[in-house]
Write an enzyme that holds these catalytic residues in place. Structure first.
Site, PDB file in Angstrom:
ATOM      1  N   VAL A  13      10.742  13.788   9.769  1.00  0.00           N
ATOM      2  CA  VAL A  13      10.913  12.956  10.960  1.00  0.00           C
ATOM      3  C   VAL A  13      10.991  11.508  10.469  1.00  0.00           C
ATOM      4  O   VAL A  13       9.947  10.889  10.176  1.00  0.00           O
ATOM      5  CB  VAL A  13       9.737  13.135  11.943  1.00  0.00           C
ATOM      6  CG1 VAL A  13       9.967  12.286  13.193  1.00  0.00           C
ATOM      7  CG2 VAL A  13       9.557  14.604  12.304  1.00  0.00           C
ATOM      8  N   HIS A  42       0.832  -1.213   0.000  1.00  0.00           N
ATOM      9  CA  HIS A  42       0.000   0.000   0.000  1.00  0.00           C
ATOM     10  C   HIS A  42       0.862   1.257   0.000  1.00  0.00           C
ATOM     11  O   HIS A  42       1.892   1.333   0.671  1.00  0.00           O
ATOM     12  CB  HIS A  42      -0.919   0.001   1.223  1.00  0.00           C
ATOM     13  CG  HIS A  42      -2.146   0.840   1.044  1.00  0.00           C
ATOM     14  ND1 HIS A  42      -2.106   2.219   0.996  1.00  0.00           N
ATOM     15  CD2 HIS A  42      -3.453   0.510   0.898  1.00  0.00           C
ATOM     16  CE1 HIS A  42      -3.337   2.690   0.829  1.00  0.00           C
ATOM     17  NE2 HIS A  42      -4.169   1.663   0.759  1.00  0.00           N
TER      18      HIS A  42
END
Length: 538
Positions: A168, A82
């Protein structure tokens, strides 16, 4: 009714039991949140959670899930079929009950702001929550995926809506938004990933114009190693434009063109009951079937769509209406035992009153007529009447069920009028607010019994056709049914007249009185004809 928002966060972890359960516990243990479904995928390495609650509570639940995920998911080692942008990839808020889309936009903003500030991660808004056309959809925002996010964040046009514009590595970024109900729907294919993707490219909305394209459908193809089959994975963003069964049949058609076999389908997360009923109605009409009961329609839809082919499909665990708890809803008269309902009517209280009784008597009248018609259908001695019964039974059966909610609706309407009459009226603003609330409640108290009379009057042509041919053993049942329908319309008439006395708008008052008298005249003329036809058979 209580305000209910659905939240469907998609986390980028579908293999670690510890992570999947940890996030589920964080959401499920949030006060006010009800976790409805947890749907992990090994090949996709993604888990879809579905939970509901008040607007305030779902924001807290989503944040609790995200905080748990920050300790359990590290995107630096993530792989899967996905597409994804971050650990909490997508987090939509969806209106379910007595909630506007604007309120869900507020939810999305509050969640995004809290997530960005708490975890110090970038958060983008999408759907109705986004104010920029070039980043309205998940597809637009997720372009480049996690691997391209670091470079993306350096571009001014991709500065996040909340949180810092910095990469991040362990988290990535989150996409939060507000949208309408979406069905995540996969069609199973005995073929390759490439063949599944080829079909998805043909039927999805995006791409060069072609007749096979389905409005509001996003699609891609992938392969599930754990199931040894490929899937045409779809997001059905508008099931009014493209219902589930339309998407399924389109995939089947393209698979047949490639000489491939479709072996059922799968719903990821939950879906509204209407999607299954629409599918059933399609197959009933296409195949010339005769099915009335909702439970049987749902069973038919599950069978025709092959929803049990890969994973077991349990309606009580997948259909949102069956999953929502009712303890916070208003007390329902229709849930009472018959003896308790009669006692409630006979008590020294204004509700339930004549309007609720009118709806009940009408439901019984159409139900008796439906019963008599069903006892004429399917018997060898009446076999020649089967085609006619197939036409006559549905409207009788449908109305007997449709009038049931109006038993409560009439009671609620009166209660809301009484609540409006108790509002304070100390200032000019309060007086105006009270007057508006009283007017709206009064009009609703008129509309409910009026609709009962109008609905019943749709049955007379059906009953005129039924009376000459119904099973002679059921003649008295139809006669009693007609008398019930007469009583229901008379009851509705009296209730409208009583409530109309309090209407100040002379034009509206004259019109509603004219209309209800017309409905009464229709009933009297038509019922006389039907009873005459029935009496002639004695």
């Amino acid at each position: 009714m209580p305000k209910i928002v659905e939240c469907v966060p998609n986390f980028s972890e579908g293999r670690s039991k510890e992570a999947i359960e940890g996030i589920a516990n964080a959401i499920g243990n949030t006060p006010g949140c009800t976790l409805l479904d947890v749907d992990p995928g090994v090949s996709t390495n993604r888990t879809v959670y579905t939970f509901v609650g008040s607007p305030e509570d779902v924001v807290k639940g989503a944040l609790a899930g995200a905080l748990a995920a920050s300790q359990l998911i590290d995107m630096r080692g993530h792989t899967g079929e996905h597409l994804r942008l971050g650990a909490l990839d997508v987090c939509p808020f969806i209106p379910v009950q007595d909630v506007s889309m604007e309120e869900c936009v507020v939810c999305a903003n509050r969640f995004a702001e809290a997530l960005g500030a708490t975890l110090n991660v970038p958060v983008y808004l999408y759907g109705h929550a986004s104010t920029r056309d070039y980043r309205k959809t998940v597809t637009q925002i997720r372009a480049g995926e996690y691997e391209g996010l670091e470079d993306k964040l350096e571009k001014t046009e991709w500065e996040p809506d909340y949180g810092p514009a910095q990469f991040v590595p362990s988290w990535g970024a989150t996409i939060a938004g507000a949208r309408d109900f979406l069905i995540a729907y996969n069609v199973n294919l005995l073929g390759t990933k490439e063949q599944a993707h080829r079909i998805s490219c043909i039927i999805r909305e995006q791409g060069a114009p072609r007749p096979e394209r389905l409005a509001g459908v996003q699609a891609m193809g992938w392969y599930l190693q754990e199931a040894n089959l490929a899937q045409i994975s779809m997001n059905l963003s508008n099931i009014n434009l493209t219902p589930m069964h339309v998407a399924y049949e389109a995939a089947v058609k393209q698979a047949q063109a490639l000489k491939l076999s479709v072996v059922g389908s799968e719903v990821v997360g939950v879906l509204p009951k209407s999607a299954l009923i629409a599918a059933a109605d399609f197959y009933i009409e296409r195949d010339g079937l005769f099915i009335l009961e909702e439970e049987q329609k749902i069973r038919l839809a599950i069978d025709r769509l092959g929803l049990n082919s890969y994973k077991h499909f349990e309606p009580k665990e997948k259909v949102i209406e069956f999953m929502l708890h009712e303890e916070d809803s208003e007390p329902s008269l229709t849930n009472l035992l018959l003896k308790d309902f009669v006692r409630a009517v006979s008590n020294r209280t204004p509700v339930p009153g004549g309007g609720s009784v009118a709806a009940l008597v009408g439901a019984l009248g159409s139900g008796l007529s439906s019963m008599a018609a069903l006892l004429t259908y399917g018997y060898k001695r009446y076999e020649d009447l089967d085609p006619q019964m197939r036409r006559l039974i549905p409207p009788l059966h449908k109305l007997s069920h449709a009038l049931i909610p109006k038993i409560d609706a009439d009671s609620y309407a009166f209660s809301h009028f009484m609540e409006a009459s108790k509002l304070p009226a100390n200032t000019a603003e309060e007086k105006e607010r009270k007057k508006t609330a009283e007017r709206e409640a009064l009009y609703n108290a008129i509309a409910v019994p009026f609709s009962v009379a109008k609905d019943i009057n749709t049955l007379w042509d059906t009953l005129k056709d039924l009376a000459p041919i119904v099973n002679i053993q059921c003649l008295s049942d139809v006669q009693v049914g007609v008398r019930c329908l007469q009583t229901a319309v008379w009851s509705a008439y009296y209730n409208v007249l009583t409530n109309a006395k309090n209407v100040e708008d002379a034009q509206y008052k004259d019109q509603i009185l004219t209309d209800i008298k017309a409905e009464l005249k229709v009933m009297e003329d038509a019922s006389k004809t039907v009873l005459g036809l029935l009496d002639s058979r004695d």
